[in-house]
Design an enzyme around this catalytic site. Structure first.
Site, PDB file in Angstrom:
ATOM      1  N   CYS A 153       8.424   2.701  -4.594  1.00 18.90           N
ATOM      2  CA  CYS A 153       8.510   3.361  -5.906  1.00 18.90           C
ATOM      3  C   CYS A 153       7.677   4.636  -5.924  1.00 18.90           C
ATOM      4  CB  CYS A 153       8.067   2.437  -7.033  1.00 18.90           C
ATOM      5  SG  CYS A 153       9.059   0.960  -7.188  1.00 18.90           S
TER       6      CYS A 153
ATOM      7  N   HIS B  81       3.054   6.502  -8.545  1.00 18.58           N
ATOM      8  CA  HIS B  81       4.151   5.544  -8.649  1.00 18.58           C
ATOM      9  C   HIS B  81       5.185   6.135  -9.623  1.00 18.58           C
ATOM     10  CE1 HIS B  81       6.118   1.762  -9.914  1.00 18.58           C
ATOM     11  NE2 HIS B  81       5.568   1.176  -8.868  1.00 18.58           N
TER      12      HIS B  81
ATOM     13  N   GLN C 255      -3.253  -0.862  -9.269  1.00 24.38           N
ATOM     14  CA  GLN C 255      -3.766  -1.304  -7.973  1.00 24.38           C
ATOM     15  C   GLN C 255      -5.290  -1.466  -7.964  1.00 24.38           C
ATOM     16  OE1 GLN C 255      -1.947  -2.370  -5.565  1.00 24.38           O
ATOM     17  NE2 GLN C 255       0.030  -1.626  -6.275  1.00 24.38           N
TER      18      GLN C 255
ATOM     19  N   ASP D 159      -3.788   5.034 -14.323  1.00 27.69           N
ATOM     20  CA  ASP D 159      -2.902   3.937 -13.938  1.00 27.69           C
ATOM     21  C   ASP D 159      -3.693   3.033 -12.990  1.00 27.69           C
ATOM     22  OD1 ASP D 159      -1.166   2.270 -12.580  1.00 27.69           O
ATOM     23  OD2 ASP D 159       0.284   3.832 -12.068  1.00 27.69           O
TER      24      ASP D 159
ATOM     25  N   LYS E  54      -0.083  -8.390 -10.840  1.00 32.97           N
ATOM     26  CA  LYS E  54      -0.764  -7.951  -9.615  1.00 32.97           C
ATOM     27  C   LYS E  54      -2.206  -8.448  -9.582  1.00 32.97           C
ATOM     28  CE  LYS E  54       2.209  -3.951  -9.030  1.00 32.97           C
ATOM     29  NZ  LYS E  54       2.356  -2.497  -8.916  1.00 32.97           N
TER      30      LYS E  54
HETATM   31  C1  LIG Z   1       3.036  -1.700  -9.535  1.00 33.90           C
HETATM   32  C2  LIG Z   1       2.600  -0.372 -10.002  1.00 33.90           C
HETATM   33  C3  LIG Z   1       3.075   0.181 -11.203  1.00 33.90           C
HETATM   34  C4  LIG Z   1       4.118  -0.502 -12.036  1.00 33.90           C
HETATM   35  O1  LIG Z   1       3.703  -1.755 -12.462  1.00 33.90           O
HETATM   36  P1  LIG Z   1       4.735  -2.733 -13.185  1.00 33.90           P
HETATM   37  O2  LIG Z   1       4.026  -4.034 -13.171  1.00 33.90           O
HETATM   38  O3  LIG Z   1       5.983  -2.736 -12.347  1.00 33.90           O
HETATM   39  O4  LIG Z   1       4.958  -2.195 -14.543  1.00 33.90           O
HETATM   40  C5  LIG Z   1       2.577   1.400 -11.597  1.00 33.90           C
HETATM   41  N1  LIG Z   1       1.664   2.049 -10.873  1.00 33.90           N
HETATM   42  C6  LIG Z   1       1.180   1.545  -9.726  1.00 33.90           C
HETATM   43  C7  LIG Z   1       0.133   2.314  -8.981  1.00 33.90           C
HETATM   44  C8  LIG Z   1       1.641   0.333  -9.250  1.00 33.90           C
HETATM   45  O5  LIG Z   1       1.166  -0.144  -8.104  1.00 33.90           O
END
Ligand SMILES: *Cc1c(COP(=O)(O)O)cnc(C)c1O
Length: 417
Positions: A374, A133, A213, A210, A236
């Site tokens: 993104c 992302h 997800q 990260d 999320k």
């Molecule tokens: C949504 C997402 C982000 C960013 O999250 P924010 O809530 O916009 O800060 C980063 N990495 C992944 C894999 C995402 O799906």
């Protein structure tokens, strides 16, 4: 009694019952019942989260940490209670390892500033993957530009799986950090983060995961992973916007510089020198997002009540159904066909722009995402400017997967005219 209290067995879940916890899922869109297939962008909110935040504002509202009056003491208790909930959710050894941030993006930027700017210099290398992302690309690029460091990128194969042999060769004495997505938001690939972390540690390199997800969709155990940092977003994970989590190993967090300076992150301040508060407050400058933190606690309690194992199992069934259904439609190409996948299906349809697919599906009440998600480098890798993406949560039904299939077929028929 909420729907989660009447679940039959921990291994399965009753999505029909759980849906009644989500007020948004009762509404119609363009005259059709809402079919919400955009949970990878943000999840819907159960009533318990909405109620908990309303209750805080209506009956318990005060600031945290600063005051000695009763309301503030209670707010502080609730706020710090969420920190314990998050620590349990991630199986973190200590609550002080949980830092509240605005979200995944801020968590990664915090590490880029607090760790990266202090410990990464000219000629050093940071490894990310080709599926990241933008939130896990741009902060590292900015750091590399500032320091004269270099970004290395683990390539992906045609299915969306990382090429680990290439990664192994990238790890050298110049490598100072690996930052890797647990699950790709664009492709759905569940990356082998355990292997990535083990290999990095063999070179003494810390790893940031990260988990935006992953944390809402599968059990995450930061001790089993042995990751050095783990980040995710509340919104999320059935929680509010504006709140997220950074987990870090104590020795790293303690060596890091603070990200933001201000109130609440200090021990003493004089004009000559400021000493910082101990963890976790060193990284939480200013009045925090108190209601959001409390809402996040309710959201994670709710998810744990359903069971992350059950969520992962159920969503995997939706993934298999969606993959089979969409593959059966001539002209549909699924982008991302890894062996281990989360319930995210990116696809293109011959001759129809993803935005048109999204618009026509919206006419049927079906909410998907269309665009680059993104993750422009991922789109470039597969030679498409954009994809349509259906992403599923435990509150989705097999009948909604079918509705998606039917609506795509209808879209293709409309375009054929
Ligand atoms: C949504 C997402 C982000 C960013 O999250 P924010 O809530 O916009 O800060 C980063 N990495 C992944 C894999 C995402 O799906």
């Amino acid at each position: 009694m909420t729907a989660q209290a009447v679940l039959a067995t921990p291994a399965t879940l009753d999505a029909v019952a759980l849906r009644s916890d989500f007020p948004t899922l009762r509404r119609t869109i363009n005259g059709h019942p809402l079919v919400y297939l955009d949970s990878a962008a943000t999840s819907q909110k159960p009533q318990v989260v909405i109620d908990r935040m309303n209750q805080f504002y209506a009956e318990e509202y005060s600031t945290v940490r600063r005051s000695i009056h009763l309301l503030s003491a209670k707010a502080t208790q609730a706020y710090e209670g969420t920190r314990r909930t998050v620590a349990q959710f991630l199986n973190a050894p200590e609550t002080r390892q949980i830092i509240f941030t605005k979200g995944t993006t801020e968590g990664i930027n915090l590490v880029a500033h607090g760790y990266g700017r202090k410990f990464i210099g000219a000629g050093d290398e940071i490894i990310i993957s080709a599926t990241e992302h933008h939130a896990n690309i741009v902060p590292w690029q900015m750091l590399c530009e500032e320091k004269g460091a270099h970004l290395r990128v683990i390539p992906v194969d045609d299915r969306g799986e990382l090429i680990l042999e290439a990664y192994e060769q990238m790890l050298t004495e110049r490598t100072k950090l690996v930052a890797i997505g647990h699950i790709s938001n664009a492709l759905g690939t569940i990356h082998p983060v355990e292997d990535i972390i083990r290999l990095a540690h063999a070179h003494g390199v810390p790893v940031l995961v990260d988990g935006a997800q992953a944390a809402p969709h599968m059990p995450v155990d930061v001790q089993a992973l042995d990751c050095d940092f783990y980040v995710f977003s509340g919104h999320k994970a059935c929680g509010p916007t504006g709140i997220g989590v950074l987990y870090g190993k104590v020795e790293l967090l303690e060596r890091m510089n603070p990200f933001l300076g201000g109130g609440d992150m200090i021990e003493t301040v004089t004009f000559e020198k400021t000493t910082y508060a101990p963890l976790p407050h060193k990284f939480e400058a200013g009045t925090p997002a108190i209601a959001e933190v409390i809402g996040l606690g309710a959201a994670l309690d709710y998810l744990r009540g359903i069971g992350l194992e059950a969520i992962a199992t159920y969503e995997h069934q939706l993934l298999e159904q969606a993959t089979a259904r969409l593959s059966s439609i001539p002209g549909v190409r699924i982008i991302g066909t890894a062996q281990r996948k989360a319930a995210i299906v990116s696809f293109t349809v011959d001759g129809i722009h993803p935005h048109d697919i999204g618009t026509l599906l919206d006419q049927e009440g079906i909410a998907i995402r269309a665009g680059h998600h993104c993750a422009q480098p991922v789109m470039a890798r597969y030679g498409v400017p954009a994809t349509a993406r259906a992403s599923f949560a435990f509150y989705n039904l097999p009948s909604e997967v079918e509705a998606l299939g039917v609506a795509i077929e209808k879209t293709i028929a409309v375009f054929a005219l």
